[in-house]
Design a protein around this motif. Structure first.
Motif, PDB file in Angstrom:
ATOM      1  N   GLU A  46      22.555  38.356  43.101  1.00  0.00           N
ATOM      2  CA  GLU A  46      22.182  37.136  42.384  1.00  0.00           C
ATOM      3  C   GLU A  46      21.320  37.444  41.166  1.00  0.00           C
ATOM      4  OE1 GLU A  46      20.173  34.759  45.252  1.00  0.00           O
ATOM      5  OE2 GLU A  46      21.998  34.264  46.393  1.00  0.00           O
ATOM      6  N   ARG A  47      20.678  38.605  41.165  1.00  0.00           N
ATOM      7  CA  ARG A  47      19.735  38.941  40.098  1.00  0.00           C
ATOM      8  C   ARG A  47      20.319  39.867  39.044  1.00  0.00           C
ATOM      9  NH1 ARG A  47      15.947  38.383  44.511  1.00  0.00           N
ATOM     10  NH2 ARG A  47      14.325  36.903  43.874  1.00  0.00           N
ATOM     11  N   ALA A  48      21.423  40.513  39.334  1.00  0.00           N
ATOM     12  CA  ALA A  48      22.035  41.426  38.363  1.00  0.00           C
ATOM     13  C   ALA A  48      23.526  41.506  38.638  1.00  0.00           C
ATOM     14  CB  ALA A  48      21.401  42.813  38.455  1.00  0.00           C
ATOM     15  N   GLU A  49      24.245  41.971  37.667  1.00  0.00           N
ATOM     16  CA  GLU A  49      25.694  42.092  37.832  1.00  0.00           C
ATOM     17  C   GLU A  49      26.043  43.143  38.875  1.00  0.00           C
ATOM     18  OE1 GLU A  49      29.816  41.828  37.415  1.00  0.00           O
ATOM     19  OE2 GLU A  49      28.184  40.437  37.003  1.00  0.00           O
ATOM     20  N   LEU A  81      31.874  43.240  52.719  1.00  0.00           N
ATOM     21  CA  LEU A  81      31.780  42.633  51.399  1.00  0.00           C
ATOM     22  C   LEU A  81      33.124  42.077  50.943  1.00  0.00           C
ATOM     23  CD1 LEU A  81      29.616  45.365  49.600  1.00  0.00           C
ATOM     24  CD2 LEU A  81      28.833  43.404  50.954  1.00  0.00           C
ATOM     25  N   THR A  82      33.066  41.129  50.048  1.00  0.00           N
ATOM     26  CA  THR A  82      34.287  40.610  49.433  1.00  0.00           C
ATOM     27  C   THR A  82      34.779  41.612  48.385  1.00  0.00           C
ATOM     28  OG1 THR A  82      33.120  39.482  47.639  1.00  0.00           O
ATOM     29  CG2 THR A  82      33.396  38.274  49.727  1.00  0.00           C
ATOM     30  N   ASP A  83      35.988  41.441  47.931  1.00  0.00           N
ATOM     31  CA  ASP A  83      36.527  42.322  46.891  1.00  0.00           C
ATOM     32  C   ASP A  83      35.648  42.271  45.640  1.00  0.00           C
ATOM     33  OD1 ASP A  83      38.588  43.026  48.545  1.00  0.00           O
ATOM     34  OD2 ASP A  83      40.066  41.678  47.639  1.00  0.00           O
ATOM     35  N   GLU A  84      35.220  41.068  45.273  1.00  0.00           N
ATOM     36  CA  GLU A  84      34.404  40.922  44.074  1.00  0.00           C
ATOM     37  C   GLU A  84      33.044  41.598  44.255  1.00  0.00           C
ATOM     38  OE1 GLU A  84      31.673  39.155  41.168  1.00  0.00           O
ATOM     39  OE2 GLU A  84      31.585  38.798  43.327  1.00  0.00           O
ATOM     40  N   ASN A  86      32.447  44.159  46.301  1.00  0.00           N
ATOM     41  CA  ASN A  86      32.696  45.598  46.322  1.00  0.00           C
ATOM     42  C   ASN A  86      32.803  46.171  44.914  1.00  0.00           C
ATOM     43  OD1 ASN A  86      32.808  46.945  48.909  1.00  0.00           O
ATOM     44  ND2 ASN A  86      34.404  45.471  49.458  1.00  0.00           N
ATOM     45  N   ARG A  87      33.357  45.395  43.985  1.00  0.00           N
ATOM     46  CA  ARG A  87      33.462  45.872  42.610  1.00  0.00           C
ATOM     47  C   ARG A  87      32.083  46.052  41.991  1.00  0.00           C
ATOM     48  NH1 ARG A  87      32.890  43.903  37.813  1.00  0.00           N
ATOM     49  NH2 ARG A  87      32.513  41.778  38.534  1.00  0.00           N
ATOM     50  N   ARG A  88      31.123  45.250  42.426  1.00  0.00           N
ATOM     51  CA  ARG A  88      29.796  45.237  41.812  1.00  0.00           C
ATOM     52  C   ARG A  88      28.773  46.099  42.553  1.00  0.00           C
ATOM     53  NH1 ARG A  88      28.315  39.167  41.879  1.00  0.00           N
ATOM     54  NH2 ARG A  88      26.443  39.935  40.783  1.00  0.00           N
ATOM     55  N   VAL A  89      29.143  46.655  43.697  1.00  0.00           N
ATOM     56  CA  VAL A  89      28.212  47.461  44.493  1.00  0.00           C
ATOM     57  C   VAL A  89      28.584  48.936  44.394  1.00  0.00           C
ATOM     58  CG1 VAL A  89      27.348  47.938  46.817  1.00  0.00           C
ATOM     59  CG2 VAL A  89      27.706  45.573  46.082  1.00  0.00           C
TER      60      VAL A  89
END
Length: 366
Positions: A46-49, A81-84, A86-89
């Protein structure tokens, strides 16, 4: 974001109150992510991409406290995690050094490897007790100190996972503490041969702790370890016994009431390997020594180890090239063996407790 950033451009705007490129979440997450970890991770998103998960205590032998490899922990977390998401982690693996300066440098280097040099970083965590002191070791990163979620902790998760007498009830409680992905992963892991060995070690540690419950203070045990070297080879044992079963270790054990720590290390070396040398003569080949006394180095309690480095080339100079002093595993050692010193780095995930770092102290390879 800078040009050399490895992260891909955001697919949607960041929260309006955040200007960080990434949020770092540091944790061992053993055995896997519980709901508290998941909440922290989602608050980070929530705080960063992007969120960088710095997994701690990596590259260690399996043990009751460290049962899962780093790649297994990452896989189980990603399954939650969701796909979205997972892309951001992103994940980085951090080993234990029991040296704050080295450890902090490793965390910074790991984070920078995925964010680039000029990224603006924040740090998220929950300051639960003294073990959370590391949150204040990164003053250049803004700290988001979050409230605890449900009072969850890895110690309780592991205890329920290893529960033997009331297994079904423990699993029901675990379901309330873990994301579905973590729960499914841990139930599948129970079917592997490694699990039963870890469970036995867990109960062995509990039995040992029970013996000292009536003590007026927390017992502090002193040990002696022997790092013996001969012609660029080192002498290791494979542990038997109830704790650390099957891992490699330097010969060693507990200090007896009537001996010095040097005498302890030499006695254990000879007892566990049957190395044919008199203690009085062995003592002349000590080249270095070090105390290992980090409070968390042993899962079995407060244990301080006095390690001694012996160089035995002259002691067995009569042996031909390719010959080694005879050794045989005895006492609680399944076997004793000479291994090339250059192989020590590759044994990191198979070494008992901090014995990889004991070797690194004398041979400088980690």
């Amino acid at each position: 974001m800078t040009k050399n950033m490895i992260f891909t451009p955001p697919a949607h705007p960041w929260p309006s109150d955040c200007d960080h490129d990434a949020i770092v979440l540091i944790g061992r997450m053993q055995p896997g992510m519980h709901l508290g970890h998941q909440e922290l991770l989602e608050r980070g998103l929530e705080r960063a991409e992007n969120v960088v998960v710095a997994l701690g205590s990596c590259f260690r032998a399996r043990s009751p406290k460290q049962p899962l490899r780093a790649v297994e922990r990452e896989a189980s977390i990603r399954s939650c995690l969701t796909d979205e998401q997972n892309r951001r982690v992103k994940f980085v693996y951090i080993r234990d050094y029991y040296d704050d300066q080295r450890w902090c440098a490793a965390v910074r280097e790991g984070v920078q490897s995925v964010t680039g040099k000029n990224a603006k970083i924040g740090l998220i965590g929950h300051e639960k007790d003294r073990s959370s002191y590391y949150l204040h070791r990164f003053p250049e990163w803004k700290l988001f100190n979050e409230l605890c979620v449900g009072g969850l902790n890895g110690t309780d998760v592991r205890a329920l996972w290893f529960e033997r007498d009331h297994e079904r009830g423990a699993e029901a409680v675990l379901r309330t503490m873990l994301p579905e992905g973590t729960f499914d992963f841990l139930m599948a892991f129970k079917k592997l041969p490694d699990f039963e060995s870890l469970r036995k070690q867990h109960y062995a540690i509990l039995r040992d702790a029970e013996k000292w419950k009536a003590a007026p203070h927390v017992p502090n045990h002193s040990c002696g370890d022997a790092v013996a070297e001969f012609r660029d080879h080192v002498l290791l044992i494979e542990r038997g016994g109830d704790i650390g079963t099957g891992t490699f270790a330097w010969p060693g054990g507990f200090l007896e009431p009537d001996e010095t720590v040097i005498e302890c290390a030499m006695r254990e070396l000879i007892e566990e390997t049957k190395l044919g040398i008199l203690p009085e003569y062995l003592k002349t080949f000590i080249r270095d020594r070090e105390l290992f006394d980090n409070p968390w180095r042993s899962e079995a309690g407060r244990r301080m180890s006095h390690a001694f480095h012996f160089v035995l080339d002259e002691a067995f100079a009569e042996l031909s090239e390719g010959e080694f002093p005879f050794v045989q595993g005895k006492s609680d050692a399944r076997r004793a063996l000479w291994l090339p010193k250059k192989k020590l780095p590759s044994l990191e995930e198979y070494m008992f407790e901090d014995h990889h770092l004991i070797g690194d102290r004398f041979f400088h390879y980690a």
